[in-house]
Design a protein around this motif. Structure first.
Motif, PDB file in Angstrom:
ATOM      1  N   VAL A  56       0.469  -1.206  -0.146  1.00 13.32           N
ATOM      2  CA  VAL A  56      -0.266  -0.163  -0.132  1.00 13.32           C
ATOM      3  C   VAL A  56       1.092   1.453  -0.015  1.00 13.32           C
ATOM      4  O   VAL A  56       1.999   1.477   0.416  1.00 13.32           O
ATOM      5  N   ASP A  57       0.656   1.750  -0.913  1.00 15.08           N
ATOM      6  CA  ASP A  57       1.313   3.379  -0.983  1.00 15.08           C
ATOM      7  C   ASP A  57       0.177   4.488   0.061  1.00 15.08           C
ATOM      8  O   ASP A  57      -1.063   4.718  -0.332  1.00 15.08           O
ATOM      9  N   GLY A  58       0.561   4.958   0.791  1.00 16.22           N
ATOM     10  CA  GLY A  58      -0.628   5.958   1.495  1.00 16.22           C
ATOM     11  C   GLY A  58      -0.020   7.427   1.842  1.00 16.22           C
ATOM     12  O   GLY A  58      -0.483   7.694   2.958  1.00 16.22           O
ATOM     13  N   THR A  59       0.851   8.018   1.513  1.00 14.45           N
ATOM     14  CA  THR A  59       1.237   8.641   1.173  1.00 14.45           C
ATOM     15  C   THR A  59       0.179   9.794   1.373  1.00 14.45           C
ATOM     16  O   THR A  59       0.212  10.933   1.565  1.00 14.45           O
ATOM     17  N   GLN A  60      -1.132   9.752  -0.029  1.00  6.80           N
ATOM     18  CA  GLN A  60      -1.644  10.872  -0.081  1.00  6.80           C
ATOM     19  C   GLN A  60      -3.150  10.733   1.258  1.00  6.80           C
ATOM     20  O   GLN A  60      -3.983  11.392   1.364  1.00  6.80           O
ATOM     21  N   SER A  61      -2.638   9.394   2.339  1.00  9.10           N
ATOM     22  CA  SER A  61      -3.747   9.741   3.344  1.00  9.10           C
ATOM     23  C   SER A  61      -3.557   9.060   4.169  1.00  9.10           C
ATOM     24  O   SER A  61      -4.031   9.865   5.438  1.00  9.10           O
TER      25      SER A  61
END
Length: 175
Positions: free
Chosen positions: A141-146
């Motif tokens: 998961v890429d959590g950068t935006q959240s």
């Protein structure tokens, strides 16, 4: 003194772990999401016939390492495109359905964000993670935006890896 090299990073690891509900020992501090994903891609193994499932128009740091992995392993990537124009009624729900449908027994890796960087679509990571585990696929998961702006519960999502840029919602510097 030498302790300065460990105390602050350990404190940051602990705070991040509390934020996403995991253990500090599971947190690594790296320079960028692209670096984290490159390290993951070098350490994941895919078998002939497997697929890498991603979303259409994902941010490049969450695309290029997986394309490289797929090329190295000789497997194909599957890009799950948005089902229609931004603002279309039910678009987010339908995109989530398409993503779940794309995860099949051939899937070796699912690499998605919690929120799509270009349009804000929210993905049901608990359902995606459950489906990935059901077929035996790795789940990144890429959590950068959240992460930092909305809840992320490691114990419920259960990713194999979560990468986040610290300069966005985690309120860190650009370094």
């Amino acid at each position: 003194p030498p302790d300065d090299f460990f105390e602050q990073p350990d404190r940051v690891r602990g705070l991040f772990a509390r934020l996403v509900r995991t253990q500090a020992e599971r947190v690594a501090l790296v320079p960028a999401v692209s670096y984290a994903n490159a390290v993951l891609a070098k350490n994941l193994t895919l078998e002939a016939g497997q697929e890498v499932v991603m979303l259409g128009a994902q941010f490049p740091s969450h695309v290029y390492p997986w394309r490289e992995l797929a090329a190295r392993a000789g497997v194909r990537t599957v890009s799950v495109e948005a089902p229609g124009p931004l603002g279309m009624e039910g678009r987010g729900a339908r995109w989530n359905e398409r993503l779940l449908e794309a995860i099949t027994p051939r899937t070796g890796l699912v690499a998605v964000p919690q929120i799509h960087w270009s349009d804000g679509t929210v993905f049901d990571l608990e359902a995606v993670g459950a489906r990935a585990r059901e077929v035996g696929a790795a789940f990144v998961v890429d959590g950068t935006q959240s992460v930092g702006a909305m809840p992320f519960d490691w114990t419920r999502v259960r990713p194999d890896a979560l990468a986040c840029a610290g300069y966005k919602w985690l309120l860190g510097p650009h370094s």
